[in-house]
Design an enzyme around this catalytic site. Structure first.
Site, mmCIF file in Angstrom:
data_model
loop_
_atom_site.group_PDB
_atom_site.id
_atom_site.type_symbol
_atom_site.label_atom_id
_atom_site.label_comp_id
_atom_site.label_asym_id
_atom_site.label_seq_id
_atom_site.Cartn_x
_atom_site.Cartn_y
_atom_site.Cartn_z
ATOM 1 N N LEU A 175 0.833 -1.205 0.000
ATOM 2 C CA LEU A 175 0.000 0.000 0.000
ATOM 3 C C LEU A 175 0.862 1.247 0.000
ATOM 4 O O LEU A 175 0.454 2.300 -0.477
ATOM 5 C CB LEU A 175 -0.891 0.019 1.245
ATOM 6 C CG LEU A 175 -1.998 -1.016 1.330
ATOM 7 C CD1 LEU A 175 -2.641 -0.978 2.700
ATOM 8 C CD2 LEU A 175 -3.035 -0.769 0.255
ATOM 9 N N GLY A 176 2.043 1.138 0.571
ATOM 10 C CA GLY A 176 2.902 2.307 0.636
ATOM 11 C C GLY A 176 4.172 1.974 1.358
ATOM 12 O O GLY A 176 4.349 0.885 1.887
ATOM 13 N N GLY A 187 7.592 3.934 3.622
ATOM 14 C CA GLY A 187 8.136 5.138 4.227
ATOM 15 C C GLY A 187 9.373 4.783 4.999
ATOM 16 O O GLY A 187 9.883 3.667 4.906
ATOM 17 N N GLY A 188 9.839 5.727 5.759
ATOM 18 C CA GLY A 188 11.065 5.515 6.506
ATOM 19 C C GLY A 188 10.931 4.413 7.544
ATOM 20 O O GLY A 188 11.912 3.822 7.961
ATOM 21 N N PHE A 189 9.700 4.126 7.940
ATOM 22 C CA PHE A 189 9.510 3.152 9.010
ATOM 23 C C PHE A 189 9.356 1.735 8.495
ATOM 24 O O PHE A 189 9.405 0.779 9.227
ATOM 25 C CB PHE A 189 8.275 3.500 9.835
ATOM 26 C CG PHE A 189 8.303 4.894 10.383
ATOM 27 C CD1 PHE A 189 9.323 5.287 11.217
ATOM 28 C CD2 PHE A 189 7.313 5.799 10.066
ATOM 29 C CE1 PHE A 189 9.360 6.572 11.735
ATOM 30 C CE2 PHE A 189 7.337 7.081 10.573
ATOM 31 C CZ PHE A 189 8.367 7.478 11.409
ATOM 32 N N GLY A 190 9.109 1.628 7.208
ATOM 33 C CA GLY A 190 8.910 0.293 6.664
ATOM 34 C C GLY A 190 7.787 0.302 5.640
ATOM 35 O O GLY A 190 7.241 1.346 5.303
ATOM 36 N N VAL A 192 4.050 -0.900 4.063
ATOM 37 C CA VAL A 192 2.694 -1.217 4.504
ATOM 38 C C VAL A 192 2.027 -2.072 3.442
ATOM 39 O O VAL A 192 2.097 -1.767 2.249
ATOM 40 C CB VAL A 192 1.862 0.063 4.725
ATOM 41 C CG1 VAL A 192 0.498 -0.289 5.285
ATOM 42 C CG2 VAL A 192 2.589 1.002 5.664
ATOM 43 N N LYS A 212 1.872 -3.155 8.750
ATOM 44 C CA LYS A 212 3.100 -2.359 8.630
ATOM 45 C C LYS A 212 4.274 -3.185 9.126
ATOM 46 O O LYS A 212 4.376 -3.511 10.301
ATOM 47 C CB LYS A 212 2.960 -1.070 9.439
ATOM 48 C CG LYS A 212 4.294 -0.326 9.549
ATOM 49 C CD LYS A 212 4.138 1.063 10.102
ATOM 50 C CE LYS A 212 3.775 2.022 9.001
ATOM 51 N NZ LYS A 212 3.644 3.375 9.442
ATOM 52 N N ASP A 217 5.257 13.693 13.071
ATOM 53 C CA ASP A 217 5.421 13.435 11.639
ATOM 54 C C ASP A 217 4.073 13.525 10.931
ATOM 55 O O ASP A 217 3.675 12.641 10.182
ATOM 56 C CB ASP A 217 6.071 12.071 11.398
ATOM 57 C CG ASP A 217 6.603 11.946 9.961
ATOM 58 O OD1 ASP A 217 6.724 12.996 9.291
ATOM 59 O OD2 ASP A 217 6.882 10.826 9.532
#
Ligand SMILES: *[C@@H]1O[C@H](CO)[C@@H](O)[C@H](O)[C@H]1NC(C)=O
Ligand SMILES: *[C@@H]1O[C@H](CO)[C@@H](O)[C@H](O)[C@H]1NC(C)=O
Length: 861
Positions: free
Chosen positions: A546-547, A549-552, A554, A568, A665
């Site tokens: 789905l997407g 980002g910096g965190f991992g 999804v 996530k 954030d």
């Protein structure tokens, strides 16, 4: 004449043998899973399911009499012999002769033979011919006819032994209005004797949709255990997570008196779970680990309180320190025989100490005494038309034969007559709330009522706050403890986790009642097995992404129950440790608001750290706002709704949640949209993961997204709720303009959206900021007010910015006069030669050109 033996000497154990089997049966149609008409399965033969998970073979029960042989279905990959189904349960074969087999007859029957003697048979027949016996991948043994036609003659799933497997159903047949249990599970006589034992499991024939275990003793059948009412995803008496995770489901309508009602469950890998009714009457759910060992997911009854009606009518059972039953009468009741009750003979139960006033017509009225956190009593009436707690209370109040009620979203409105049977007090606040009707006089006298109410309110407030504080601490400490041990276990092979119950693995020796040992409802958060999540997301396939980002990354996923989830998977390179992950889990578990994304559970396994959220049908705000094709779908009304929703979510985070969470954030891609375009803030708590100690206001690591970060935060690592206000201001400007903040410095010669907005607004040309696709239809007044608010939010000095309560208030009223904003940061950045400021900008242009990426800037100090 005896049928010809199957040309397979199979793999009761060992791969070599297994390959041999495949080699030999090549000519029997290539399927070692099938026994054809005219073939027989000898003492040392086996059928193996196509996936290799199940075998059908003769066996002697482990630890039992080796001279007795049975035909059974077994798990091929279990370390210890595990037999979910047995054919000749009470007619063992003699090992001594060695002359026994199983065969499929031409008439359409499966027979177990000793010599020529039929020891066990399916009692079936078919005229179709071409009959085959197949062991399926889910452990079902299927007898079918007609070759390719495959007409089912018989299957073992319809004739279960002591084990409930995925794909089976526990069914109650109510055709013609007469309830008949179609599937009954019967325990083994003992762990070494497959013969039918004393315990039977099935559905309550009276249609309550509960699972029952009955015990037969001396020709008499008594209820031994019940699951509790079905509450949509779980049974009232069973910890819900496990059932929920692997898709336990009620089929059919319990409120009808006709038709079939059944329970089924589904898992991705049907060879992983089983429910087994033990010879001692305990029902246990097991999961097969990669090591071949079985892990207990939950088990009941394991303590006396969980057995049926331990304390007699109108009493509750609480477990003592050693798991022993402690019975006490409900409020408003006293022992029928005080002497017997105190001597530990509870069979007579309790009776009302004073009659209800609705019965005696004495003045004073009746009220309700609350009994929180229990397994609700048996024999409830489901008031299917009553839709909320208040109406449920009224419905019980208005009906003199109603003795108690309970309302929850899962169960709906339940009412009871005067006898309340089998109430178990869950430890630590699990369970459901029961409200028992008692004369008001027992709740406090009328003359003193007001003072009493005041005192009660004060006490309740004090206790609730105290308890919340305590619970909070306890909860956090508990989770920390538990996860802490996981952390230390890092080097041991990853174990499979499923459900909260799995936590017991990490909390030392199992307590008598640990599987229900939830630390109160606030802490109830399912721990998902990694395998479940991997299967739910197609092994984290990119098609389901789905997407990122910096965190991992999804991923979208689907649980066996059909529920859609967002998964996530935190990147392992992100550097955050277990400690921080714990924090987020603890934090998010407590935060619940309609403008925050709901966390459904999490998973820690080896290096894997995963969060499971509710799935949002309309993905995220940026997907609409920054897509020229979809931007127009967001009309002004929706945009304003989104702005307000975000503000309310922030208000909750900043103030109402008591935890004072600074998001750190906030950005368009972190605003998710549900089916009705309600905004939900996601990734809250991530700030803490990347930000270190939550109590530090001055951090060494800056978390956030360039372009959304307030100047004091980006440059000095100082953050406060006002840094979120700054990001919110940027968001408002983006929502109004439909432009990304980061893409702005290429336009109009201005640095960013803030500068652009400030210039337009100062020049009285604020309308030009509004997205052209909605400019014609929106309320310019409202939009300009939002721009004004945004400019207040992005002021340079944190203390100049409004707080969120003010923002919510001002957005909600269009009459209040807003103060004039001071010039925002960009002007300073423009003119300033301040090295730090430049550093940040350079950084933004170089390494983070796609500057909606979340970045972590390490402050050097
Ligand atoms: C299912 O379980 C079997 C047996 O444990 C295993 O061999 C197989 O790889 C599993 N399949 C999936 C999809 O997990
Ligand atoms: C009164 O309550 C009892 C117990 O819940 C229920 O069985 C009965 O149907 C109710 N009567 C009416 C008229 O609702």
């Amino acid at each position: 004449m005896r049928p010809a033996p199957l040309m397979a000497h199979a793999a009761v154990a060992g791969l070599a043998l297994l390959s041999l089997l495949y080699a030999h049966v090549g000519h029997v149609g290539g399927a070692a899973a099938t026994l054809s008409q005219g073939q027989s399965l000898g003492a040392n033969d086996a059928l193996v399911s196509a996936n290799g998970a199940f075998t059908l073979a003769f066996f002697a029960p482990r630890g039992g009499d080796p001279s007795r042989r049975y035909l059974g279905v077994m798990y091929a990959q279990a370390a210890e012999q595990t037999v979910p189904w047995v054919a000749n349960r009470d007619a063992p074969l003699s090992a001594a002769s060695g002359d026994y087999s199983a065969a499929v007859t031409a008439s359409g029957e499966l027979q177990v033979l000793e010599g020529e003697r039929v020891v066990w048979r399916t009692n079936t027949s078919s005229l179709l011919g071409n009959v085959t016996l197949t062991i399926l991948d889910n452990g079902n043994l299927m007898l079918s006819a007609g070759g390719a036609q495959e007409v089912l003659i018989w299957q073992s799933f319809d004739h279960p032994a002591d084990t409930f497997l995925p794909g089976m159903s526990i069914a109650l047949d109510r055709r013609n209005g007469i309830p008949v249990n179609r599937t009954l599970f019967t325990s083994w006589r003992s762990p070494i004797d497959p013969g039918p034992g004393n315990f039977t499991l099935g559905l309550d024939p009276f249609g309550s949709a509960q699972l029952y275990i009955w015990r037969s003793q001396g020709g008499e059948n008594t209820t031994y255990w019940r699951s509790g009412q079905w509450a949509n995803t779980n049974f009232v008496g069973i910890p819900w997570r496990s059932l929920y995770v692997y898709g336990f489901k009620l089929n059919g309508d319990p409120s009808q008196s006709n038709g079939v009602m059944s329970y089924t469950f589904n898992t991705y890998n049907s060879s992983l779970y089983r429910f087994m009714l033990h010879p001692n009457g305990t029902e246990t759910c097991y999961m097969l680990l990669g090591t071949g060992d079985w892990k207990t997911v939950w088990s009941q009854p394991t303590i006396p309180c969980q057995t049926y009606n331990m304390c007699g009518a109108n009493a509750e059972c609480a477990a003592g320190d050693n798991g022993q039953a402690i019975c006490s009468c409900l409020k408003g009741f006293e022992p029928r025989s005080a002497a017997e009750y105190s001597s530990g003979n509870w069979t007579q139960g309790c009776v009302r100490s004073a009659p209800l006033t609705c019965e005696t017509k004495v003045s004073g009225g009746d009220g309700f005494a609350d009994l929180p956190g229990v397994k609700l009593p048996n024999f409830a009436t489901w008031e299917s038309t009553v839709g909320d707690a208040d109406a449920c209370k009224q419905s019980c109040f208005a009906n003199c034969s109603c003795g108690a009620y309970s309302y929850s979203t899962g169960t709906g409105c339940l009412t009871w007559g005067q006898e309340l049977v089998d109430i178990y007090q869950f430890p630590n606040g699990g369970g459901y709330d029961l409200h028992i009707k008692v004369p008001a006089s027992l709740l406090g006298s009328t003359t003193k009522r007001w003072t009493t109410i005041v005192i009660i309110v004060v006490i309740v407030v004090v206790v609730v706050f105290g308890a919340c504080g305590l619970l909070l601490c306890k909860c956090r400490r508990r989770i920390k403890e538990k996860l802490g041990i996981v952390g230390r276990k890092k080097t041991t092979p990853p174990s499979l986790l499923l459900g909260m119950e799995a936590w017991q693995d990490f909390s030392g020796p199992k307590q008598p009642d640990q599987e229900e040992g939830e630390d109160g409802k606030k802490c109830e958060l399912p721990l998902f097995a990694f395998e479940i999540l991997a299967a739910a997301t197609g092994d984290f396939s990119s098609a389901n992404k789905l997407g990122e980002g910096g965190f991992g990354h999804v991923y979208k996923g689907r649980l066996p129950s059909g529920e859609e989830i967002a998964v996530k998977r935190l990147s392992q390179s992100s550097g955050q440790g277990l400690e921080e992950f714990k924090n987020e889990v603890i934090l998010i578990a407590k935060l619940q608001h309609r403008n925050l994304v709901r966390l459904l559970g999490f998973c820690i396994q080896g290096e894997e750290k995963i969060l499971v959220y509710e799935y949002m049908a309309n993905t995220s705000l940026d997907a609409f706002l920054f897509d020229p094709a979809r931007r127009g779908l967001l009309d002004w009304k929706t945009r304003f709704h989104i702005i307000e929703g975000i503000a309310r979510g922030l208000l909750y985070l900043h103030r109402d949640s008591r935890l004072r969470v600074v998001h750190r954030d906030l950005k368009a891609s972190n605003i998710l949209l549900d089916r009705d375009m309600n905004p939900k803030i996601s990734d809250f708590g991530m700030a803490r993961i990347f930000g270190g100690d939550q109590n530090q206001v001055n951090t060494n690591r800056v978390v956030g997204t360039l372009g959304y970060m307030s100047p004091e935060y980006a440059m000095e690592g100082l953050f406060s709720v006002r840094s979120d206000v700054y990001s919110f201001g940027i968001l408002i400007l983006e929502i109004i303009s439909g432009q990304k903040n980061s893409s702005f410095h290429h336009m109009e010669g201005s640095l960013n959206i803030v500068g652009y907005a400030w210039q337009l607004w100062n020049a009285d040309k604020g309308e030009q900021l509004i997205d052209p696709s909605i400019r014609g239809t929106c309320s310019a007044r409202e939009a300009l007010r939002c721009v004004h608010m945004a400019l207040l939010c992005v002021q340079n000095h944190a203390c100049d910015r409004p707080d969120i309560p003010y923002v919510v208030l001002a957005l909600g009223s269009d009459s209040s006069v807003l103060p004039m904003p001071r010039p925002p940061t960009f002007t300073l950045q423009c003119t300033s030669s301040d090295g730090e400021g430049l550093f940040i900008r350079e950084k933004a242009d170089e390494s983070y050109s796609a500057s909606d990426l979340t970045v972590t800037v390490l402050q050097s100090r």
